[in-house]
Write a protein that holds these residues in place. Structure first.
Motif, PDB file in Angstrom:
ATOM      1  N   ASP A  95       0.866  -1.189   0.000  1.00 40.96           N
ATOM      2  CA  ASP A  95       0.000   0.000   0.000  1.00 40.96           C
ATOM      3  C   ASP A  95       0.898   1.233   0.000  1.00 40.96           C
ATOM      4  OD1 ASP A  95      -1.793   2.046   0.463  1.00 40.96           O
ATOM      5  OD2 ASP A  95      -2.843   1.042   2.101  1.00 40.96           O
ATOM      6  N   ASP A  97      -0.025   4.439  -0.626  1.00 47.19           N
ATOM      7  CA  ASP A  97      -0.666   5.678  -0.190  1.00 47.19           C
ATOM      8  C   ASP A  97      -1.508   5.313   1.026  1.00 47.19           C
ATOM      9  OD1 ASP A  97      -0.674   8.439  -0.751  1.00 47.19           O
ATOM     10  OD2 ASP A  97      -2.682   8.337  -1.603  1.00 47.19           O
ATOM     11  N   PRO A 309       0.430   9.566  -6.690  1.00 45.16           N
ATOM     12  CA  PRO A 309      -0.892   9.062  -6.323  1.00 45.16           C
ATOM     13  C   PRO A 309      -1.986   9.704  -7.175  1.00 45.16           C
ATOM     14  CG  PRO A 309       0.358   9.750  -4.386  1.00 45.16           C
ATOM     15  CD  PRO A 309       1.072  10.289  -5.592  1.00 45.16           C
ATOM     16  N   CYS A 341      -5.844   4.701  -6.250  1.00 37.09           N
ATOM     17  CA  CYS A 341      -6.581   4.518  -4.995  1.00 37.09           C
ATOM     18  C   CYS A 341      -8.073   4.455  -5.326  1.00 37.09           C
ATOM     19  CB  CYS A 341      -6.294   5.662  -4.029  1.00 37.09           C
ATOM     20  SG  CYS A 341      -4.537   5.922  -3.678  1.00 37.09           S
ATOM     21  N   THR A 344     -11.042   5.462  -2.516  1.00 36.43           N
ATOM     22  CA  THR A 344     -11.124   6.891  -2.189  1.00 36.43           C
ATOM     23  C   THR A 344     -11.564   7.708  -3.395  1.00 36.43           C
ATOM     24  OG1 THR A 344      -9.430   6.672  -0.492  1.00 36.43           O
ATOM     25  CG2 THR A 344      -9.801   8.871  -1.378  1.00 36.43           C
ATOM     26  N   GLY A 368      -3.021   2.024  -3.691  1.00 38.81           N
ATOM     27  CA  GLY A 368      -3.023   2.655  -2.382  1.00 38.81           C
ATOM     28  C   GLY A 368      -4.435   2.674  -1.837  1.00 38.81           C
ATOM     29  N   THR A 369      -4.562   2.937  -0.556  1.00 40.69           N
ATOM     30  CA  THR A 369      -5.887   3.028   0.061  1.00 40.69           C
ATOM     31  C   THR A 369      -6.290   4.478   0.310  1.00 40.69           C
ATOM     32  OG1 THR A 369      -4.820   2.602   2.197  1.00 40.69           O
ATOM     33  CG2 THR A 369      -5.871   0.752   1.092  1.00 40.69           C
ATOM     34  N   ASP A 370      -5.389   5.297   0.841  1.00 38.72           N
ATOM     35  CA  ASP A 370      -5.581   6.738   0.980  1.00 38.72           C
ATOM     36  C   ASP A 370      -6.608   7.135   2.031  1.00 38.72           C
ATOM     37  OD1 ASP A 370      -4.841   9.427  -0.038  1.00 38.72           O
ATOM     38  OD2 ASP A 370      -6.942   9.515  -0.663  1.00 38.72           O
TER      39      ASP A 370
END
Length: 762
Positions: A95, A97, A309, A341, A344, A368-370
C-alpha cells in the motif's frame, strides 16, 4: 572471544543437526527461532515465468526470511508446517498511499463542495495561530491505530500518508522516528519521511486560497533530508527513507527543484500528490503558466524515482484532450509509477480513466488506500465495477488490480524481491480465510475473495517470514483499548475543525448528522407532497405556491436547512450548477429558490460573485431582535387569549413536550429544532394569518441564529419556554406577553456575542 565472527547458520546446522532431528521440541524451537516454516493453503498465488499463477493445495517454504520452495505435494523442507486450511495465500500486499492516521474522509466526503471547502480552515487561523491539535502522545496513538489497521487488513509494506490539516504546519522528524520504531517492533516494512510544504490550503469568503510560507517548506525539506540520512545510515531492510512532499499546489517550483536534486543525489524515491483534481490544474496553470505535469518535468522530477498518487487529470481525461492525449506516454517513457486509490477516488465521485489505458501505455501501476478502511480488496471491488460502469468492460481487470497490489508496488519501490512468491523472494505473505459460511462457494479464488469478502478476511501476515498478524491479532496489542484511545483522539480532531473555522461554528454545526431517518437530510431531494412534512418540526414556515412549484419549494427548504445547519458557511458562494446536481433538480427551481431566500434575508447576490450566504452583523442581529420583541410578545398574548376562549392549539403542547425531551437527551440538533418549533407554534397558536406571514422569514432567520448560539444553557432556555407555555395554557395574556418579551431580550446579548463585533454585512 571478543570480536570473533559469529558462526554462520550453516555451521550451526551442521553441528547441531543430529540433535535437532532427534528431539521434536528442540526441532520446533530451532526452526521457529530462525523463522523457518512451511505454510500450506488451499490456494497459493505463486509466481512463475514473469506472472502470477494459482496453485491448488499449495505450500510456501521459507528460511532466513527468504522463500526456498513453492509448490504442491510434499516439500523438501523439514521445517514445521502451518496449515491454514481454506485460505488464499498471496504475496504481501503493498500500500503506497497508506493511511497511518484517523481518517478525515468520514467527515468531509459526504458534504457539498461549498461546505467541504470551509473545513480546510480560515486564512486567519493558518496565518496567525496555527498549532498542533494533538499532543505527541496523542499523535502516537493515532499512528498506532493507523498502523494496526494496515496490518489487520493484510498490508505488509506501506508508504504512509497523514492529514496535515491537524498539524501546526507539517509532520516532524521526531514523530516519524517513533513511527519507524513502531514499524520495526511490529515487523512491517515502511517507506518513511516527514511531509513538507511551502503553503497550506485555506478558505476566505467561501473560496479556496493559500497561506504562503516558503521558508517553512525549505526547513521542512532540510528536516526530511536529515531523517533520510539517518535511515540510510542504519541500513535497515524494514524501514527505508523516501521524500514525501505534500500536494503539488502547496509547493513552490524552487522547492520542487531542490527535492529533485536531493533525491537524485541520494537515490531516494519521491511521492508527489499531483494530477489529482481539476482545481489543482487550474491553480498550477494560473500561477506558473504550466500544467502540473509540465511543472513536474520542468523541475526535474519526471523520472523513474517519482510516484504519483491518483493521476486522475492527465490529458487523457475525457474532459481534456481525451484519447489523443500524450501524458500517459510521457509518464511511461520517464518510468513514473502511478498509485491508484480506487476506493477513495470513487468516494469523491471520480474514477481513473482508465486503469488499463495506463497499463497499456506502459505505466507502472501500484495501489493505495488513501482513506479508511485501508482495504485494498474492497478497493479492487469498487474500482472494478465503477470503472466498468463508467468506461466499459475493458477498463480494468481483477488480475491487473492484484498485480498492482503486489508486483506493481514492488516495481515502484524497485524491490524485485517483493510482491511475488517464488524462490529467492522475500517471504512476505498475506493469508485470507475463505472458511466462513458467508464467504460462499469458491469459483476463482481471487474473484471469490473480492466479490464475497474484504481485506477483513485476512488472518495472517508475514514479513521476511516473521509473523505480524496471527489469527487476526497483533501480538502484544490490546485492540479494544487502542480503539477506545483512538475514539478519544478522533473527537479531539473533530473539535479542531471548530478552532480552525473562521466563524468558530460548533462541531454540531460543521458536521450535522447526515444519516438520520427522521425525514430527508439537508441537501437531498425532497419529493413533491412531503414539503410540509419536512418543514414540520423545524420551526420553519414556508411560503405556499398552491402546488404549482413543488421542486422550487423543495430546493428552498433544502438550501435553507443547509445554511441554518452551517453546511453552507456565511460568505460561501451558492452556484446553481452545484446545487442542482446536489439536489437532483434542474437549475430553474434552484434559481427560484435562491430568489426566495434572498427575499428572506438568507443570501445576497451580486453581479461579480452571484449568490452568497449572508454574513450576520451586529446591526442585523439588533434589527432582528427589534422586530421579534415587538411581534412575538403580541403573538404570545394573543395565543393566551385564544386559549382562554377555547381555541386550544395542540401543536404548542406537542412542541413543549419535544423541547423537554430534547433538553433531556442533550442532542444539540434536537434542541435547536425543538426550540425553533416552539416559537413557531406560539405564532400559530395566535391564530393571526397576517402575523404568521410576517413572522415566517423572521423565524427562519432566528433559527439560523439559534445555531450560532448553541453555547447557551439549554436548561435555562427550557425553563423560559415552560414559563411562556404555562402562561399561554392558563389563558394569562399579560403574563404571556411579559415572559415572552423577557425571553427575547435575554437572547439579544449572547446573539451579538456570537456574531462578533468584527463582522459586517456586504
Amino acid at each position: 572471544m571478543v570480536g570473533a565472527k559469529p558462526l554462520s547458520r550453516a555451521v550451526w546446522t551442521q553441528f547441531l543437526h543430529p540433535y535437532i532431528r532427534a528431539d521434536p521440541v528442540l526441532k520446533s524451537a530451532w526452526y521457529t527461532s530462525f523463522m523457518d516454516q512451511v505454510i500450506r493453503a488451499r490456494y497459493v498465488l505463486a509466481h512463475s515465468e514473469g506472472s502470477h499463477v494459482w496453485l491448488r493445495d499449495g505450500y510456501v517454504a521459507h528460511s532466513d526470511g527468504v522463500v526456498t520452495e513453492v509448490g504442491t505435494g510434499t516439500p523438501d523442507s523439514a521445517a514445521p508446517v502451518l496449515d491454514l486450511g481454506d485460505t488464499i495465500l498471496t504475496p504481501g500486499l503493498i500500500d503506497l498511499d497508506a493511511l497511518v492516521d484517523i481518517d478525515h474522509l468520514i467527515l468531509d466526503a459526504h458534504h457539498d463542495p461549498a461546505h467541504a471547502r470551509s473545513l480546510v480552515g480560515s486564512v486567519e487561523h493558518w496565518r496567525d495561530r496555527p498549532r498542533d491539535v494533538l499532543t505527541p502522545e496523542q499523535r502516537d496513538t493515532l499512528r498506532r491505530f493507523g498502523l494496526a489497521q494496515l496490518a489487520l487488513h493484510g498490508v505488509t509494506t506501506y508508504m504512509p500518508i497523514a492529514s496535515e490539516i491537524h498539524l501546526e504546519w507539517n509532520e516532524s522528524a521526531d514523530e516519524l522516528r517513533r513511527l519507524a520504531d513502531l514499524t520495526r517492533a511490529w515487523g512491517l516494512r515502511g517507506y518513511l519521511g516527514p511531509s513538507y510544504r511551502s503553503a497550506v490550503g485555506a478558505v476566505a469568503d467561501g473560496e479556496r486560497t493559500f497561506v504562503e510560507n516558503p521558508e517553512r517548506g525549505e526547513s521542512g525539506l532540510d528536516e526530511a533530508l536529515r531523517f533520510a540520512d539517518e535511515l540510510t545510515g542504519r541500513d535497515d531492510d524494514l524501514v527505508r527513507p523516501v521524500l514525501l512532499p505534500c500536494r503539488i499546489e502547496t509547493l513552490t517550483p524552487e522547492l520542487l527543484e531542490r527535492t529533485a536534486r536531493e533525491a537524485s543525489e541520494r537515490g531516494l524515491l519521491v511521492r508527489l500528490h499531483s494530477l489529482q483534481q481539476p482545481w489543482e490544474r487550474e491553480v498550477i496553470i494560473e500561477r506558473h503558466g504550466l500544467t502540473p505535469l509540465d511543472l513536474i518535468e520542468r523541475t526535474g522530477l519526471l523520472n523513474d524515482r517519482l510516484l504519483i498518487p491518483h493521476a486522475l487529470w492527465t490529458d487523457r481525461n475525457s474532459a481534456l484532450t481525451g484519447p489523443n492525449g500524450v501524458d500517459l506516454t510521457r509518464l511511461a517513457s520517464a518510468g513514473v509509477s502511478v498509485i491508484h486509490c480506487p476506493l477513495t477516488t470513487f468516494r469523491y465521485g471520480d474514477m481513473l480513466e482508465t486503469f488499463n489505458d495506463f497499463v497499456d501505455a506502459g505505466v507502472t501501476m501500484a495501489l493505495g488506500t488513501d482513506s479508511f478502511p485501508p482495504d485494498l480488496v474492497r478497493g479492487m471491488d469498487v474500482g472494478l465495477h465503477a470503472s466498468r460502469l463508467l468506461h466499459g468492460h475493458g477498463a480494468v481487470s481483477l488480475s491487473g488490480y492484484m498485480e498492482a497490489a503486489t508486483l506493481g508496488g514492488a516495481a515502484a519501490l524497485k524491490r524485485p524481491d517483493l510482491g511475488r512468491l517464488e524462490v529467492g523472494a522475500s517471504a512476505d505473505m498475506t493469508a485470507f480465510s475463505l472458511d466462513d459460511f458467508r464467504d460462499g462457494v469458491v469459483e476463482d479464488p481471487l474473484r471469490t475473495l473480492v466479490l464475497n469478502g474484504t481485506a477483513r478476511n485476512a488472518t495472517h501476515t508475514f514479513v521476511a517470514g516473521r509473523p505480524v498478524v496471527r489469527d487476526g491479532r497483533i501480538a502484544g496489542v490490546d485492540l479494544d483499548e487502542l480503539r477506545n484511545q483512538a475514539q478519544e483522539v478522533f473527537e479531539r480532531l473533530q473539535r479542531g475543525y471548530s478552532e480552525r473555522d473562521g466563524l468558530h461554528r460548533p462541531v454540531e454545526a460543521l458536521f450535522p448528522r447526515r444519516s438520520r431517518f427522521a425525514g430527508p437530510s439537508p441537501g437531498t431531494p425532497v419529493p413533491a407532497g412531503v414539503i410540509q412534512a419536512h418543514t414540520a418540526g423545524t420551526g420553519l414556515m414556508t411560503r405556499t405556491s398552491g402546488g404549482s412549484a413543488p421542486l422550487t419549494e423543495a430546493a428552498e427548504v433544502a438550501i435553507r436547512e443547509g445554511i441554518i445547519s452551517g453546511r453552507y458557511a456565511p460568505g460561501a458562494r451558492l452556484r446553481e450548477r452545484e446545487l442542482s446536481e446536489e439536489l437532483g433538480v434542474s437549475r430553474l427551481p434552484v434559481r427560484e429558490a435562491l430568489r426566495n431566500l434572498r427575499h428572506d434575508g438568507f443570501i445576497m447576490t451580486s453581479a461579480h460573485r452571484g449568490a452568497t450566504v449572508r454574513t450576520m452583523s451586529p446591526s442585523g442581529v439588533d434589527e432582528l431582535f427589534d422586530l421579534r420583541i415587538r411581534l412575538e410578545p403580541f403573538a404570545a398574548e394573543r395565543a393566551a387569549r385564544q386559549h382562554s376562549e377555547g381555541h386550544v392549539h395542540a401543536g404548542l403542547a406537542a412542541a413543549m413536550e419535544a423541547t423537554a425531551e430534547a433538553t433531556e437527551t442533550g442532542s444539540l440538533d434536537h434542541i435547536m429544532t425543538a426550540n425553533a418549533d416552539f416559537h413557531a407554534q406560539v405564532v400559530e397558536a395566535a391564530g393571526h394569518e397576517l402575523l404568521s406571514e410576517l413572522m415566517a422569514p423572521i423565524l427562519s432567520r432566528s433559527r439560523w441564529l439559534f445555531a450560532l448560539t448553541a453555547f447557551r444553557d439549554p436548561h435555562l432556555e427550557f425553563q423560559a419556554h415552560h414559563e411562556i407555555y404555562a402562561a399561554v395554557s392558563t389563558g394569562n395574556a399579560r403574563l404571556a406577553r411579559l415572559t415572552m418579551a423577557a425571553h427575547i431580550e435575554a437572547g439579544r446579548g449572547p446573539s451579538l456575542l456570537a456574531v462578533g463585533n468584527d463582522t459586517a454585512e456586504e
